[in-house]
Design a protein around this motif. Structure first.
Motif, PDB file in Angstrom:
ATOM      1  N   GLU A   1       0.826  -1.193   0.000  1.00 50.56           N
ATOM      2  CA  GLU A   1       0.000   0.000   0.000  1.00 50.56           C
ATOM      3  C   GLU A   1       0.870   1.257   0.000  1.00 50.56           C
ATOM      4  O   GLU A   1       2.026   1.229   0.436  1.00 50.56           O
ATOM      5  CB  GLU A   1      -0.919   0.000   1.231  1.00 50.56           C
ATOM      6  N   ARG A   2       0.288   2.345  -0.482  1.00 50.87           N
ATOM      7  CA  ARG A   2       0.993   3.617  -0.433  1.00 50.87           C
ATOM      8  C   ARG A   2       1.147   4.034   1.026  1.00 50.87           C
ATOM      9  O   ARG A   2       0.216   3.935   1.821  1.00 50.87           O
ATOM     10  CB  ARG A   2       0.206   4.672  -1.220  1.00 50.87           C
ATOM     11  N   GLU A   3       2.340   4.525   1.372  1.00 50.03           N
ATOM     12  CA  GLU A   3       2.602   4.914   2.745  1.00 50.03           C
ATOM     13  C   GLU A   3       3.206   6.306   2.815  1.00 50.03           C
ATOM     14  O   GLU A   3       3.913   6.731   1.903  1.00 50.03           O
ATOM     15  CB  GLU A   3       3.564   3.918   3.419  1.00 50.03           C
ATOM     16  N   LEU A   4       2.931   6.986   3.918  1.00 51.86           N
ATOM     17  CA  LEU A   4       3.514   8.303   4.145  1.00 51.86           C
ATOM     18  C   LEU A   4       5.000   8.160   4.463  1.00 51.86           C
ATOM     19  O   LEU A   4       5.390   7.354   5.313  1.00 51.86           O
ATOM     20  CB  LEU A   4       2.802   9.006   5.298  1.00 51.86           C
ATOM     21  N   VAL A   5       5.811   8.967   3.781  1.00 47.44           N
ATOM     22  CA  VAL A   5       7.245   8.986   4.045  1.00 47.44           C
ATOM     23  C   VAL A   5       7.597  10.173   4.938  1.00 47.44           C
ATOM     24  O   VAL A   5       8.252  10.028   5.961  1.00 47.44           O
ATOM     25  CB  VAL A   5       8.048   9.074   2.732  1.00 47.44           C
ATOM     26  N   ALA A   6       7.141  11.359   4.536  1.00 45.29           N
ATOM     27  CA  ALA A   6       7.442  12.574   5.298  1.00 45.29           C
ATOM     28  C   ALA A   6       6.438  13.642   4.930  1.00 45.29           C
ATOM     29  O   ALA A   6       5.935  13.672   3.803  1.00 45.29           O
ATOM     30  CB  ALA A   6       8.857  13.061   5.008  1.00 45.29           C
ATOM     31  N   ALA A   7       6.154  14.517   5.901  1.00 42.02           N
ATOM     32  CA  ALA A   7       5.200  15.596   5.669  1.00 42.02           C
ATOM     33  C   ALA A   7       5.704  16.867   6.331  1.00 42.02           C
ATOM     34  O   ALA A   7       6.378  16.820   7.371  1.00 42.02           O
ATOM     35  CB  ALA A   7       3.821  15.236   6.221  1.00 42.02           C
ATOM     36  N   SER A   8       5.338  17.991   5.718  1.00 44.98           N
ATOM     37  CA  SER A   8       5.719  19.296   6.259  1.00 44.98           C
ATOM     38  C   SER A   8       4.498  20.202   6.249  1.00 44.98           C
ATOM     39  O   SER A   8       3.914  20.456   5.192  1.00 44.98           O
ATOM     40  CB  SER A   8       6.832  19.907   5.407  1.00 44.98           C
ATOM     41  N   ALA A   9       4.106  20.659   7.433  1.00 49.27           N
ATOM     42  CA  ALA A   9       2.948  21.543   7.545  1.00 49.27           C
ATOM     43  C   ALA A   9       3.380  22.992   7.404  1.00 49.27           C
ATOM     44  O   ALA A   9       4.556  23.332   7.581  1.00 49.27           O
ATOM     45  CB  ALA A   9       2.254  21.332   8.890  1.00 49.27           C
ATOM     46  N   ARG A  10       2.412  23.864   7.125  1.00 46.12           N
ATOM     47  CA  ARG A  10       2.718  25.256   6.853  1.00 46.12           C
ATOM     48  C   ARG A  10       3.410  25.926   8.031  1.00 46.12           C
ATOM     49  O   ARG A  10       4.252  26.782   7.837  1.00 46.12           O
ATOM     50  CB  ARG A  10       1.430  26.011   6.508  1.00 46.12           C
ATOM     51  N   GLY A  11       3.121  25.506   9.250  1.00 47.27           N
ATOM     52  CA  GLY A  11       3.741  26.104  10.422  1.00 47.27           C
ATOM     53  C   GLY A  11       5.164  25.651  10.657  1.00 47.27           C
ATOM     54  O   GLY A  11       5.841  26.160  11.562  1.00 47.27           O
ATOM     55  N   GLY A  12       5.619  24.685   9.853  1.00 47.34           N
ATOM     56  CA  GLY A  12       6.984  24.205   9.976  1.00 47.34           C
ATOM     57  C   GLY A  12       7.105  22.839  10.623  1.00 47.34           C
ATOM     58  O   GLY A  12       8.195  22.264  10.653  1.00 47.34           O
TER      59      GLY A  12
END
Length: 121
Positions: free
Chosen positions: A44-55
């Motif tokens: 399945e597709r998995e999250l590797v990394a994420a960056s939110a607008r607040g940093g």
């Protein structure tokens, strides 16, 4: 219309590095979160990394300490620096972003077309 254009995939030896880029373009009012996902064959597709607008950033446990996500807000671009690559990192990597289009009041999910990363000797 909004498009996400990825680049930077390829073939690399174990222990090597690659840097992925993803630029968002089109009628963009605001970007909330930009992220990288990956999907290996049969998985399945998995999250590797994420960056939110607040940093705030978030990483999958399997890539912590090896991958770094960063953004250039002026260019609506997200990067993924991948170091110490392992064969198990082999997958198609997809860019994802929560974007509010001009004239709209809510954020929608957008995906890039994917870029292949192959780690092999």
């Amino acid at each position: 219309q909004v498009q996400l254009a990825e680049s930077g995939g390829g073939l690399v030896q174990p222990g090597g590095s690659l840097k992925l880029s993803c630029a968002a373009s089109g009628s963009i009012s605001s970007i909330n979160t930009m992220a990288w996902y990956r999907q290996a064959p049969g998985l399945e597709r998995e999250l590797v990394a994420a960056s939110a607008r607040g940093g705030t950033t978030d990483y999958a446990d399997s890539v912590k300490g090896r991958f770094t996500i960063s953004t250039d807000n002026a260019k609506n671009t997200v990067y993924l620096q991948m170091n110490s690559l392992k064969p198990e990192d082999t997958a198609v990597y997809y860019c994802n972003a929560l974007i509010k289009r001009l004239g709209n009041s809510k954020y929608n999910d957008y995906w890039g077309q994917g870029t292949q990363v192959t780690v092999s000797s």
